[in-house]
Structure formats: C-alpha cells, structure tokens
Design a protein around this motif. Structure first.
Motif, PDB file in Angstrom:
ATOM      1  N   PHE A   8      61.529   9.457  46.956  1.00  0.00           N
ATOM      2  CA  PHE A   8      59.746   8.480  47.821  1.00  0.00           C
ATOM      3  C   PHE A   8      58.901   8.616  46.469  1.00  0.00           C
ATOM      4  N   SER A   9      58.076   7.388  46.359  1.00  0.00           N
ATOM      5  CA  SER A   9      56.320   8.230  45.073  1.00  0.00           C
ATOM      6  C   SER A   9      55.777   6.395  45.857  1.00  0.00           C
ATOM      7  N   ALA A  10      54.620   7.743  46.208  1.00  0.00           N
ATOM      8  CA  ALA A  10      52.513   6.347  46.460  1.00  0.00           C
ATOM      9  C   ALA A  10      52.707   6.299  45.297  1.00  0.00           C
ATOM     10  N   THR A  11      52.324   6.136  43.816  1.00  0.00           N
ATOM     11  CA  THR A  11      51.731   6.324  42.981  1.00  0.00           C
ATOM     12  C   THR A  11      52.426   5.849  41.460  1.00  0.00           C
ATOM     13  N   GLY A  12      53.902   6.368  42.142  1.00  0.00           N
ATOM     14  CA  GLY A  12      55.156   5.658  40.650  1.00  0.00           C
ATOM     15  C   GLY A  12      55.546   6.814  39.616  1.00  0.00           C
ATOM     16  N   THR A  13      54.744   8.353  40.175  1.00  0.00           N
ATOM     17  CA  THR A  13      55.049   8.959  38.523  1.00  0.00           C
ATOM     18  C   THR A  13      57.514   9.605  39.225  1.00  0.00           C
ATOM     19  N   THR A  14      57.075   9.902  40.296  1.00  0.00           N
ATOM     20  CA  THR A  14      58.258   9.815  40.995  1.00  0.00           C
ATOM     21  C   THR A  14      58.924   9.003  40.524  1.00  0.00           C
ATOM     22  N   ALA A  15      58.998   7.720  41.164  1.00  0.00           N
ATOM     23  CA  ALA A  15      59.770   6.600  40.387  1.00  0.00           C
ATOM     24  C   ALA A  15      60.503   6.495  39.390  1.00  0.00           C
ATOM     25  N   LYS A  16      59.614   7.089  38.022  1.00  0.00           N
ATOM     26  CA  LYS A  16      59.979   6.911  36.413  1.00  0.00           C
ATOM     27  C   LYS A  16      61.414   8.246  36.798  1.00  0.00           C
ATOM     28  N   ASP A  42      44.009   6.252  51.237  1.00  0.00           N
ATOM     29  CA  ASP A  42      45.246   7.257  52.568  1.00  0.00           C
ATOM     30  C   ASP A  42      45.366   8.538  51.444  1.00  0.00           C
ATOM     31  N   LEU A  43      45.820   8.182  50.084  1.00  0.00           N
ATOM     32  CA  LEU A  43      45.704   9.545  48.845  1.00  0.00           C
ATOM     33  C   LEU A  43      44.641  10.610  48.914  1.00  0.00           C
ATOM     34  N   ASP A  44      43.303  10.557  49.187  1.00  0.00           N
ATOM     35  CA  ASP A  44      42.762  11.295  48.803  1.00  0.00           C
ATOM     36  C   ASP A  44      42.968  12.861  49.026  1.00  0.00           C
ATOM     37  N   TRP A  45      42.605  13.664  48.984  1.00  0.00           N
ATOM     38  CA  TRP A  45      43.717  14.901  48.915  1.00  0.00           C
ATOM     39  C   TRP A  45      41.849  15.583  49.219  1.00  0.00           C
ATOM     40  N   ARG A  46      41.047  15.245  48.844  1.00  0.00           N
ATOM     41  CA  ARG A  46      39.171  16.306  49.195  1.00  0.00           C
ATOM     42  C   ARG A  46      38.887  14.957  50.290  1.00  0.00           C
ATOM     43  N   ARG A  51      44.769   9.506  55.630  1.00  0.00           N
ATOM     44  CA  ARG A  51      45.703   8.952  55.420  1.00  0.00           C
ATOM     45  C   ARG A  51      47.021  10.532  55.922  1.00  0.00           C
ATOM     46  N   SER A  52      47.052  10.789  54.496  1.00  0.00           N
ATOM     47  CA  SER A  52      47.623  12.181  53.185  1.00  0.00           C
ATOM     48  C   SER A  52      47.210  13.574  54.196  1.00  0.00           C
ATOM     49  N   SER A  53      45.964  13.431  54.464  1.00  0.00           N
ATOM     50  CA  SER A  53      45.384  14.859  55.228  1.00  0.00           C
ATOM     51  C   SER A  53      45.657  14.813  56.403  1.00  0.00           C
ATOM     52  N   TRP A  85      53.372  17.356  47.432  1.00  0.00           N
ATOM     53  CA  TRP A  85      51.466  16.592  48.530  1.00  0.00           C
ATOM     54  C   TRP A  85      51.464  18.467  49.209  1.00  0.00           C
ATOM     55  N   TRP A  86      50.382  18.834  48.950  1.00  0.00           N
ATOM     56  CA  TRP A  86      50.159  20.395  49.874  1.00  0.00           C
ATOM     57  C   TRP A  86      51.073  21.985  49.356  1.00  0.00           C
ATOM     58  N   TYR A  87      51.423  21.006  47.805  1.00  0.00           N
ATOM     59  CA  TYR A  87      52.694  22.343  48.030  1.00  0.00           C
ATOM     60  C   TYR A  87      54.574  22.210  48.155  1.00  0.00           C
ATOM     61  N   VAL A  88      54.122  20.525  49.138  1.00  0.00           N
ATOM     62  CA  VAL A  88      55.685  21.439  50.254  1.00  0.00           C
ATOM     63  C   VAL A  88      55.804  19.085  49.588  1.00  0.00           C
ATOM     64  N   ALA A 111      61.243  16.857  42.154  1.00  0.00           N
ATOM     65  CA  ALA A 111      59.815  16.659  42.374  1.00  0.00           C
ATOM     66  C   ALA A 111      58.833  16.441  40.776  1.00  0.00           C
ATOM     67  N   THR A 112      58.216  15.342  41.734  1.00  0.00           N
ATOM     68  CA  THR A 112      57.294  15.525  40.366  1.00  0.00           C
ATOM     69  C   THR A 112      55.799  16.128  41.302  1.00  0.00           C
ATOM     70  N   SER A 113      54.241  17.016  40.452  1.00  0.00           N
ATOM     71  CA  SER A 113      53.302  17.194  40.611  1.00  0.00           C
ATOM     72  C   SER A 113      52.437  17.567  39.310  1.00  0.00           C
ATOM     73  N   GLY A 114      51.054  17.301  40.369  1.00  0.00           N
ATOM     74  CA  GLY A 114      50.117  18.203  38.928  1.00  0.00           C
ATOM     75  C   GLY A 114      50.296  19.691  38.319  1.00  0.00           C
ATOM     76  N   GLY A 115      51.222  20.558  38.646  1.00  0.00           N
ATOM     77  CA  GLY A 115      51.485  21.516  38.063  1.00  0.00           C
ATOM     78  C   GLY A 115      52.086  22.680  39.211  1.00  0.00           C
ATOM     79  N   SER A 116      52.296  22.425  40.202  1.00  0.00           N
ATOM     80  CA  SER A 116      53.189  22.847  41.278  1.00  0.00           C
ATOM     81  C   SER A 116      54.786  23.174  41.044  1.00  0.00           C
ATOM     82  N   GLY A 117      55.381  23.979  41.766  1.00  0.00           N
ATOM     83  CA  GLY A 117      56.457  24.122  42.371  1.00  0.00           C
ATOM     84  C   GLY A 117      56.725  23.023  42.915  1.00  0.00           C
TER      85      GLY A 117
HETATM   86  C1  LIG Z   1      47.899  14.327  49.193  1.00  0.00           C
HETATM   87  C2  LIG Z   1      48.563  14.773  47.460  1.00  0.00           C
HETATM   88  C3  LIG Z   1      48.896  15.390  47.344  1.00  0.00           C
HETATM   89  C4  LIG Z   1      49.331  16.328  46.350  1.00  0.00           C
HETATM   90  N1  LIG Z   1      49.140  17.728  45.958  1.00  0.00           N
HETATM   91  C5  LIG Z   1      49.531  18.037  45.190  1.00  0.00           C
HETATM   92  C6  LIG Z   1      49.733  20.165  45.439  1.00  0.00           C
HETATM   93  O1  LIG Z   1      49.959  20.746  46.177  1.00  0.00           O
HETATM   94  N2  LIG Z   1      50.680  19.898  43.520  1.00  0.00           N
HETATM   95  C7  LIG Z   1      50.326  19.641  42.915  1.00  0.00           C
HETATM   96  O2  LIG Z   1      50.848  19.952  41.835  1.00  0.00           O
HETATM   97  N3  LIG Z   1      50.238  18.374  43.087  1.00  0.00           N
HETATM   98  C8  LIG Z   1      49.914  17.632  44.093  1.00  0.00           C
HETATM   99  N4  LIG Z   1      49.433  16.421  44.020  1.00  0.00           N
HETATM  100  C9  LIG Z   1      50.155  15.210  43.259  1.00  0.00           C
HETATM  101  C10 LIG Z   1      51.397  15.035  43.210  1.00  0.00           C
HETATM  102  O3  LIG Z   1      52.289  15.615  43.621  1.00  0.00           O
HETATM  103  C11 LIG Z   1      51.633  14.052  41.660  1.00  0.00           C
HETATM  104  O4  LIG Z   1      49.942  13.127  40.947  1.00  0.00           O
HETATM  105  C12 LIG Z   1      52.747  13.196  42.265  1.00  0.00           C
HETATM  106  O5  LIG Z   1      53.325  13.467  40.314  1.00  0.00           O
HETATM  107  C13 LIG Z   1      52.470  11.635  42.114  1.00  0.00           C
HETATM  108  O6  LIG Z   1      54.067  11.344  42.137  1.00  0.00           O
HETATM  109  P1  LIG Z   1      54.009   9.726  43.194  1.00  0.00           P
HETATM  110  O7  LIG Z   1      52.879   9.112  41.553  1.00  0.00           O
HETATM  111  O8  LIG Z   1      55.580   9.722  43.037  1.00  0.00           O
HETATM  112  O9  LIG Z   1      52.972   9.673  44.133  1.00  0.00           O
HETATM  113  C14 LIG Z   1      48.752  15.488  44.859  1.00  0.00           C
HETATM  114  C15 LIG Z   1      49.112  14.035  45.597  1.00  0.00           C
HETATM  115  C16 LIG Z   1      48.549  13.862  46.785  1.00  0.00           C
HETATM  116  C17 LIG Z   1      48.376  12.565  46.663  1.00  0.00           C
END
Ligand SMILES: Cc1cc2nc3c(=O)[nH]c(=O)nc-3n(C[C@H](O)[C@H](O)[C@H](O)COP(=O)(O)O)c2cc1C
Length: 158
Positions: A8-16, A42-46, A51-53, A85-88, A111-117
C-alpha cells in the motif's frame, strides 16, 4: 520461494520501494488500493480530525479495499509493504490481511517512513492474520540497490 510483493502506498514512496524489490527478486507485484483514495488533506497528520488521524486513533478502523483480487492463494511468502503511519502500519493493512486466508504463510514486512522503524507493526497486524508467521523485514528508505535487495531477500532463506 515464490513470493508475492504486496504493498500500500499513499504518495508513491512505498510503491517505488515495492517495485524495486519485486524487480530485484523477479516476482509478482500487487498494489493494495483503498476504495477511496487518500487525498493530501486525508494525510495531514497535524490535523487530529483528518481521515488518517481518525483511522489511526481507532485500532478497529478498517478502510475498505478497492478490490480483493490479490493472488495470495498462489504464494507462500508475501512481502508486505506500507508507509509507517504513527509508528505502525496503516489500518488498511489490517483490512487486507482480514480479506484473505494467510494460514501457513510467511509475511515479511517492509516499509518506508520519515525515519521511524517498523516498531510494533508486526504485533498490530498479527491478530488480522492469526495463522500466518509475520516477521520484520526491513525499512526501504533512501536509495535502493537491486542487487543488494536480491541478496537480502535470498538471505532470508524462506
Ligand atoms: C498520517 C501519516 C503518519 C505518518 N507517521 C509517520 C511516523 O510515525 N514515522 C515516520 O517516520 N514517518 C511517518 N510518516 C511519513 C511516511 O511514513 C513517509 O512519508 C512514507 O515514506 C510515505 O510513503 P508513501 O508515499 O508510500 O505513502 C507519516 C505519514 C503520514 C501521511
């Protein structure tokens, strides 16, 4: 092994990352698509009301799938990818696991992330695939080397 790469990929990073992994290992690729795609709002975690929150605050949320055509039955090993998303794993991964019979199969998470495992992703998913063995694979952030991915996947000895 005859694995499937499902992601599953919402914005393409995991797709790649999933495409690189499937290419590297030379296997089939399946995209887990939500019935209703995620918008950037939907993806605005702030925003606690996005929706995602809302979904991620409710462990029982099960966003609907666009289809249930994944060729799960034909594969014993499934590489399962998602953005953290939110560490899981996003709860649509639970929907996916509950839509098929994974008994006796091995599921390797990536998985892909902004830094979390991967964190507690595996335990959050296990109840949705009770008969499966779910193991932590690895993060696929940054530059991906297909030869290295192939060596990693083969090294798992699945
Ligand atoms: C709702 C939401 C929650 C997220 N939570 C985390 C997180 O807990 N830790 C982290 O490192 N990145 C987090 N991210 C960043 C994504 O994991 C990261 O941008 C990911 O590579 C996006 O992949 P995608 O393009 O396949 O959707 C979050 C992004 C979204 C939209």
């Amino acid at each position: 092994m005859n694995p499937l790469v499902a992601y599953f990929s919402a914005t393409g990073t995991t797709a790649k990352a999933a495409k690189a992994l499937a290419n590297a290992v030379g296997v089939e690729l399946y995209e887990i698509k939500p019935a209703v795609p995620y918008t950037s709002a939907d993806l605005d975690w702030r925003n606690a009301d996005s929706r995602s929150s809302v979904e991620m605050k409710d462990a029982h949320s099960r966003p609907a799938l666009a289809d249930t055509d994944a060729p799960v039955a034909e594969h014993d090993v499934i590489f399962l990818g998602f953005p953290v998303w939110w560490y899981v794993a996003p709860t649509i991964l639970n929907t996916f696991l509950e839509a098929y019979d994974f008994s006796g199969k091995t599921i390797v998470l990536f998985a892909t992330s902004g830094g979390s495992g991967l964190g507690k992703s595996a335990s959050g998913l296990q109840a949705s695939a009770p008969g499966a063995k779910i193991v932590d694979g690895r993060m696929l952030n940054g530059r991906l080397d297909e030869a290295e991915l192939k060596a990693w996947a083969e090294g798992l000895k699945l």
